[in-house]
Design an enzyme around this catalytic site. Structure first.
Site, PDB file in Angstrom:
ATOM      1  CB  ALA A 141       4.864   5.723  13.288  1.00  0.00           C
ATOM      2  CB  SER A 176      -1.473   2.750  10.558  1.00  0.00           C
ATOM      3  OG  SER A 176      -0.613   1.957   9.735  1.00  0.00           O
ATOM      4  N   GLY A 177      -0.581   0.790  12.269  1.00  0.00           N
ATOM      5  CA  GLY A 177       0.272  -1.140  12.330  1.00  0.00           C
ATOM      6  C   GLY A 177       1.344  -0.942  13.401  1.00  0.00           C
ATOM      7  N   GLY A 210      25.200   9.592   7.396  1.00  0.00           N
ATOM      8  CA  GLY A 210      26.519  10.581   8.562  1.00  0.00           C
ATOM      9  C   GLY A 210      26.072  10.745   9.901  1.00  0.00           C
ATOM     10  CE1 TYR A 269       4.571  -5.931   2.121  1.00  0.00           C
ATOM     11  CE2 TYR A 269       4.910  -7.698   2.237  1.00  0.00           C
ATOM     12  CZ  TYR A 269       4.605  -6.873   2.011  1.00  0.00           C
ATOM     13  OH  TYR A 269       5.199  -6.878   3.764  1.00  0.00           O
TER      14      TYR A 269
HETATM   15  N1  LIG Z   1       0.975  -7.014   8.674  1.00  0.00           N
HETATM   16  C1  LIG Z   1       1.626  -8.452   8.486  1.00  0.00           C
HETATM   17  O1  LIG Z   1       1.134  -8.968   8.517  1.00  0.00           O
HETATM   18  C2  LIG Z   1       3.206  -7.539   8.480  1.00  0.00           C
HETATM   19  C3  LIG Z   1       3.644  -8.908   7.758  1.00  0.00           C
HETATM   20  C4  LIG Z   1       5.233  -9.267   7.663  1.00  0.00           C
HETATM   21  C5  LIG Z   1       5.927  -7.562   7.606  1.00  0.00           C
HETATM   22  N2  LIG Z   1       4.871  -6.634   7.386  1.00  0.00           N
HETATM   23  C6  LIG Z   1       5.689  -5.394   7.605  1.00  0.00           C
HETATM   24  O2  LIG Z   1       5.506  -4.952   9.079  1.00  0.00           O
HETATM   25  C7  LIG Z   1       6.092  -2.878   7.814  1.00  0.00           C
HETATM   26  C8  LIG Z   1       4.824  -1.829   9.143  1.00  0.00           C
HETATM   27  O3  LIG Z   1       3.377  -3.162   8.174  1.00  0.00           O
HETATM   28  P1  LIG Z   1       2.170  -2.265   9.004  1.00  0.00           P
HETATM   29  O4  LIG Z   1       1.397  -4.357   9.019  1.00  0.00           O
HETATM   30  O5  LIG Z   1       2.138  -1.661  10.089  1.00  0.00           O
HETATM   31  O6  LIG Z   1       1.475  -1.881   7.581  1.00  0.00           O
HETATM   32  P2  LIG Z   1       0.587  -0.441   7.828  1.00  0.00           P
HETATM   33  O7  LIG Z   1      -0.892  -0.687   9.057  1.00  0.00           O
HETATM   34  O8  LIG Z   1      -0.454  -0.349   6.212  1.00  0.00           O
HETATM   35  O9  LIG Z   1       1.190   0.705   7.832  1.00  0.00           O
HETATM   36  C9  LIG Z   1       1.922   0.568   6.804  1.00  0.00           C
HETATM   37  C10 LIG Z   1       2.867   2.453   6.824  1.00  0.00           C
HETATM   38  O10 LIG Z   1       3.097   3.075   5.243  1.00  0.00           O
HETATM   39  C11 LIG Z   1       2.836   4.041   5.443  1.00  0.00           C
HETATM   40  N3  LIG Z   1       3.410   4.408   4.373  1.00  0.00           N
HETATM   41  C12 LIG Z   1       2.698   3.723   2.993  1.00  0.00           C
HETATM   42  N4  LIG Z   1       3.188   4.208   1.317  1.00  0.00           N
HETATM   43  C13 LIG Z   1       4.322   5.363   2.322  1.00  0.00           C
HETATM   44  C14 LIG Z   1       4.629   6.929   1.600  1.00  0.00           C
HETATM   45  N5  LIG Z   1       4.499   6.066   0.432  1.00  0.00           N
HETATM   46  N6  LIG Z   1       5.417   7.413   2.444  1.00  0.00           N
HETATM   47  C15 LIG Z   1       5.400   7.289   3.768  1.00  0.00           C
HETATM   48  N7  LIG Z   1       4.813   5.698   4.545  1.00  0.00           N
HETATM   49  C16 LIG Z   1       3.885   5.340   3.886  1.00  0.00           C
HETATM   50  C17 LIG Z   1       1.504   4.261   5.817  1.00  0.00           C
HETATM   51  O11 LIG Z   1       1.044   5.199   5.857  1.00  0.00           O
HETATM   52  P3  LIG Z   1      -0.834   5.239   5.220  1.00  0.00           P
HETATM   53  O12 LIG Z   1      -1.579   5.653   7.088  1.00  0.00           O
HETATM   54  O13 LIG Z   1      -0.278   7.408   4.828  1.00  0.00           O
HETATM   55  O14 LIG Z   1      -0.684   5.130   4.699  1.00  0.00           O
HETATM   56  C18 LIG Z   1       1.340   3.155   6.944  1.00  0.00           C
HETATM   57  O15 LIG Z   1       1.507   4.108   7.950  1.00  0.00           O
HETATM   58  C19 LIG Z   1       5.893  -3.469   6.705  1.00  0.00           C
HETATM   59  O16 LIG Z   1       7.510  -2.962   6.262  1.00  0.00           O
HETATM   60  C20 LIG Z   1       5.203  -4.531   6.340  1.00  0.00           C
HETATM   61  O17 LIG Z   1       5.465  -5.294   5.287  1.00  0.00           O
HETATM   62  C21 LIG Z   1       4.113  -6.937   7.977  1.00  0.00           C
END
Ligand SMILES: NC(=O)c1ccc[n+]([C@@H]2O[C@H](COP(=O)([O-])OP(=O)(O)OC[C@H]3O[C@@H](n4cnc5c(N)ncnc54)[C@H](OP(=O)(O)O)[C@@H]3O)[C@@H](O)[C@H]2O)c1
Length: 308
Positions: free
Chosen positions: A42, A44-45, A154, A192
């Site tokens: 949480a 970002s994004g 649990g 991915y």
């Molecule tokens: N963006 C899109 O268009 C899109 C489309 C379809 C699905 N999604 C899905 O939506 C979800 C959120 O994506 P988003 O676009 O918001 O991506 P994002 O901005 O890149 O956020 C991803 C988050 O995951 C964290 N993360 C990455 N590796 C980690 C690890 N080893 N341990 C703990 N946290 C970790 C990141 O932390 P750091 O900041 O430390 O890297 C970041 O907070 C994802 O599951 C993605 O597959 C996104």
């Protein structure tokens, strides 16, 4: 004639792009006072926007991030924007099963409740390996969340009715899982896609196993979202994606709406979980609904997350 066709074509492109970015908003106004929500990634994004929305509804929100500095910054922002003080950060690196176990011990010791678990964090297609030797996408996106959910199941059952919302992506449909080679790490985008397909099977099998135990499982595709996922790539790729994102993607707040809907709405709970897009149930490709594969993936994942 030339002018007219240019105007018509421009209008068509304009409305197509507008349609691509259009998202339904969660209209359910239900509050979550007294409930605890845990959200991975949480910082970002979509994850951060989900945290803001759920904290604003009165939930105690635990944001689990791998970077303590980023977590602190995110907690400050979420508190400010949601006008809630009930937001806490905890360290969790999903690329390390040791970290997942440590996190769960701390969480279960510190938090009395867990009403909603949101498996949001993800790595986009990168060819890297986790501490435990798994491909980064499989390790973070699927196995880390698999272990996390199992260790917290649990507490979710004790707090029933509870929910698990797992973020997936419509790109699940571009690949199939090879159960004999789950650690596939050849083409970044395909690693991915496979991890996101694993999220779909995981969510399905969790729903089946938890049926009748008060835990409802949702898989959510947030749509194309202008988040920070491109930060893992080169400057050139980032620039190209920024243009595309501006044209085709919705804001992170809009992307979080289906997650919020599945986390709070009684209507979604009555539907008994499943795959959701744009605040409504959606249909998965037949191969992604294969309960046999989902069960086999669950069993293989149980073996893979065993301590050495
Ligand atoms: N963006 C899109 O268009 C899109 C489309 C379809 C699905 N999604 C899905 O939506 C979800 C959120 O994506 P988003 O676009 O918001 O991506 P994002 O901005 O890149 O956020 C991803 C988050 O995951 C964290 N993360 C990455 N590796 C980690 C690890 N080893 N341990 C703990 N946290 C970790 C990141 O932390 P750091 O900041 O430390 O890297 C970041 O907070 C994802 O599951 C993605 O597959 C996104």
């Amino acid at each position: 004639m030339y002018l007219l066709s240019t105007v018509v074509a421009s209008l068509a492109v304009f409305f197509f792009l507008k349609w691509m970015k259009k998202r339904r908003y969660c209209t359910d106004v239900k509050r979550l006072d007294g409930k605890t929500v845990l959200i991975t990634g949480a910082s970002s994004g979509v994850g951060k926007e989900t945290a803001v929305a759920l904290a604003a509804r009165g939930a105690r929100v635990v944001v689990a991030c791998r970077d303590a500095g980023k977590a602190e910054k995110a907690v400050r922002e979420i508190k400010l924007r949601s006008r809630s003080l009930a937001v806490v950060g905890m360290e969790l690196d999903l690329a390390s099963l040791r970290s997942v176990r440590r996190f769960c011990e701390n969480f279960l010791r510190r938090e009395e409740r867990l009403d909603v678990l949101i498996n949001n964090a993800a790595m986009p297609g990168v060819l890297d390996w986790t501490e435990d030797g798994f491909s980064m996408c499989l390790g973070v996106n699927h196995l880390g969340h698999f272990l996390l959910t199992n260790l917290l199941l649990g507490r979710l059952k004790e707090c029933a009715p509870s929910r698990v919302v797992t973020l997936t992506c419509s790109s699940y449909k571009y690949q199939k899982l090879d159960l004999h080679d789950l650690n596939y790490n050849l083409l970044p985008f395909f690693t991915y896609c496979r991890s996101k397909l694993a999220n779909v099977y995981f969510s399905h099998e969790l729903g089946r196993l938890a049926r009748g135990k008060g835990v409802t499982s949702f898989a959510v595709h947030p749509g194309l979202v202008r988040s920070e996922w491109t930060r893992h790539y080169s400057l050139l790729f980032r620039a190209a994606m920024r243009v595309l994102a501006w044209m085709l993607s919705a804001s992170c707040e809009a992307g979080a709406q289906t997650v919020v809907y599945c986390a709070v709405s009684d209507e979604a709970a009555r539907l008994g979980g499943g795959y959701f897009v744009d605040c409504r149930p959606a249909t998965l490709r037949p191969f992604a609904r294969d309960a046999g594969v989902a069960k086999k993936l669950w069993e293989a994942s149980e073996r893979l997350v065993q301590p050495p």
